[in-house]
Write a protein that holds these residues in place. Sequence first.
Motif, short mmCIF file in Angstrom:
data_model
loop_
_atom_site.label_atom_id
_atom_site.label_comp_id
_atom_site.label_asym_id
_atom_site.label_seq_id
_atom_site.Cartn_x
_atom_site.Cartn_y
_atom_site.Cartn_z
N THR A 123 -24.24 54.91 -48.71
CA THR A 123 -23.32 55.76 -49.46
C THR A 123 -24.08 56.37 -50.63
O THR A 123 -25.29 56.21 -50.75
CB THR A 123 -22.11 54.97 -49.95
N ALA A 124 -23.34 57.06 -51.50
CA ALA A 124 -24.01 57.75 -52.60
C ALA A 124 -24.62 56.80 -53.60
O ALA A 124 -25.56 57.17 -54.30
CB ALA A 124 -23.02 58.68 -53.30
N ARG A 125 -24.09 55.58 -53.68
CA ARG A 125 -24.55 54.67 -54.73
C ARG A 125 -25.15 53.38 -54.22
O ARG A 125 -25.91 52.72 -54.91
CB ARG A 125 -23.37 54.33 -55.65
N LYS A 126 -24.85 52.99 -53.00
CA LYS A 126 -25.29 51.69 -52.54
C LYS A 126 -25.57 51.71 -51.05
O LYS A 126 -25.26 52.68 -50.34
CB LYS A 126 -24.22 50.63 -52.85
N MET A 127 -26.17 50.61 -50.59
CA MET A 127 -26.39 50.37 -49.17
C MET A 127 -25.73 49.05 -48.81
O MET A 127 -25.72 48.11 -49.60
CB MET A 127 -27.89 50.29 -48.85
N GLU A 128 -25.18 49.00 -47.60
CA GLU A 128 -24.55 47.79 -47.11
C GLU A 128 -25.18 47.39 -45.79
O GLU A 128 -25.42 48.24 -44.93
CB GLU A 128 -23.04 48.00 -46.94
N PHE A 129 -25.46 46.09 -45.65
CA PHE A 129 -26.06 45.56 -44.44
C PHE A 129 -25.02 44.74 -43.69
O PHE A 129 -24.43 43.81 -44.25
CB PHE A 129 -27.27 44.68 -44.78
N TYR A 130 -24.81 45.08 -42.43
CA TYR A 130 -23.87 44.36 -41.58
C TYR A 130 -24.64 43.68 -40.46
O TYR A 130 -25.68 44.19 -40.00
CB TYR A 130 -22.83 45.32 -40.99
N LYS A 131 -24.12 42.57 -40.01
CA LYS A 131 -24.78 41.79 -38.97
C LYS A 131 -24.33 42.27 -37.60
O LYS A 131 -23.24 41.94 -37.14
CB LYS A 131 -24.46 40.31 -39.12
N GLU A 132 -25.17 43.06 -36.97
CA GLU A 132 -24.96 43.45 -35.57
C GLU A 132 -23.57 44.03 -35.33
O GLU A 132 -22.94 43.79 -34.32
CB GLU A 132 -25.16 42.25 -34.65
N SER A 133 -23.04 44.79 -36.29
CA SER A 133 -21.70 45.35 -36.14
C SER A 133 -21.78 46.86 -36.09
O SER A 133 -22.31 47.49 -37.00
CB SER A 133 -20.81 44.91 -37.30
N LYS A 134 -21.26 47.45 -35.03
CA LYS A 134 -21.25 48.89 -34.91
C LYS A 134 -20.07 49.52 -35.65
O LYS A 134 -20.03 50.72 -35.87
CB LYS A 134 -21.20 49.31 -33.44
N VAL A 150 -26.64 46.58 -51.68
CA VAL A 150 -27.81 46.90 -52.50
C VAL A 150 -27.44 48.07 -53.39
O VAL A 150 -27.14 49.16 -52.90
CB VAL A 150 -29.03 47.26 -51.63
N ASP A 151 -27.44 47.84 -54.70
CA ASP A 151 -27.15 48.91 -55.65
C ASP A 151 -28.39 49.77 -55.83
O ASP A 151 -29.45 49.29 -56.23
CB ASP A 151 -26.73 48.30 -56.99
N LEU A 152 -28.28 51.04 -55.52
CA LEU A 152 -29.42 51.95 -55.55
C LEU A 152 -29.69 52.51 -56.94
O LEU A 152 -30.67 53.23 -57.12
CB LEU A 152 -29.21 53.10 -54.57
N CYS A 153 -28.81 52.22 -57.89
CA CYS A 153 -28.99 52.76 -59.23
C CYS A 153 -30.21 52.11 -59.89
O CYS A 153 -30.28 50.90 -60.07
CB CYS A 153 -27.75 52.49 -60.07
N ILE A 201 -31.32 57.84 -54.46
CA ILE A 201 -31.84 57.24 -55.70
C ILE A 201 -32.14 58.32 -56.73
O ILE A 201 -31.81 58.18 -57.92
CB ILE A 201 -33.09 56.41 -55.39
N ASP A 202 -32.77 59.41 -56.29
CA ASP A 202 -33.08 60.51 -57.22
C ASP A 202 -31.80 61.13 -57.78
O ASP A 202 -31.75 61.50 -58.97
CB ASP A 202 -33.92 61.56 -56.51
#
Length: 487
Positions: A123-134, A150-153, A201-202
Amino acid sequence: MYRTVEVNPVTMERSTTSDTASEKPNPSHHCTGAVQMRIKNANSHHDRLSQSKSMILSENIKVAEPVNRHRRNHSQHNLTLADIITTQDHTVVEKEGYLLKAKIADGGKKLRKNWSTSWIVLTARKMEFYKESKQPALANLKPGYKPECVDLCGARIEWTSEKSSRKNVFQITTVSGNEFLLQSDIDFLILDWFHAIKNAIDRLSKERSCTPRNLEFKLRRSSSIELLNSLDAESKEPKPEHRKSLIFRLNYSASDTNDRNRVKSRLKKFISRRPSLKTLQDKGLIKDQIFGSHLHVVCEHEKSTVPQFVRLCIKAVERRGLDVDGIYRVSGNLATIQKLRFVVNQEEKLNLDDSQWEDIHVVTGALKMFFRELPEPLFPYCFFEQFVEAIKIQDNATRIKSIRSLVKKLPRPNYDTMKILFEHLKKIAAKESVNLMSTQSLGIVFGPTLLRPEKETGNMAVHMLYQNQIVELMLSEYSKIFGSEED
């Protein structure tokens, strides 16, 4: 006239009724009107309770509106259109898909690298990791399931080839000290992900949406004063788990320049005061090694004119290697040769008849290595050109006499070692019919090892030819060169 205002504490609705039976003013009151408020209890089945409050207000004073203290209603009523748009922008999925992920640090603490396939939502601000989920939206519905965010700020992204042997790997480092590796074997796919995350990030750094000032502005609009105060306290006093990562990030700041200069100056003083090599050798802290030392140093240390290691190798070869096919030409196992070299340098008691040295090619390989690692070869550098000029002489008798004259001029350790070595090689050549090693073959093997120029200025091929011819001639005419003058 009296007005009765009833307030429901759940729905916050008011109802006003008139009391006609009490139109006469109460002489005990000095005000012209009265308001009686009865509070209904939401948990009671009765219409009214005994709890009631009476307030005498002037008709000119406006009744205050009830204050809604429900946090959910606050956040809903205080949000503006700009807030709704900003919130939607931060939750809009910009990119999603499968990548290989490995978390290598958590709060500055290194973790063991473990690759796993993850469905990543950006997304615009963060990344989310899911376990093998479509379908991450469905995964959120599972009780207790929380994706790793993961907060990208303020984060950093860079390609890396040192953290993994895989190709197409880039690293994301957050301000909290977390580090992630992302990888894909598909070049265009990982490149697309890299640019998408870097742009996010930029964009955050340009918007400065993660600064404390903007956080304070957003928190004040949502009336979360307590959260704002706690944020201010955390910004002044960093959390213990974050101190390690902060220290790690500030190690190379400009404020440490003086400390590093101080360390450098102390190291320079320590190096300048350290004892010399000779002092350490005199104290016995550093022992003279056999391999790599000058020939005269080894002989002085052993109080002889021929190194003991050379004598031991020659005896071992003559005892069990004269009939071996390709002796001195065939290479031995390098690892075993290095092991023998280590034993000799440690001045341990050497027994070449031990089973670990049963391969005679290991012994011959170690002997050749000893001569090859001499800082100055067995034929000293200052004699190289003279030996080359002597071998060029056409007349054989004159050539032999010139070579003999040069050999006699050699230092005593060089002469004695050369004499015992060539005597040994002459015995090898005498068994040519069995071991297939002629004087010419031995010249090819030992020529570059025993005789070489200090600086290669001419044609190396021509020099090598002369080196081989010199060794071959000295083997063929051994008795005339090393014999007594009466011979």
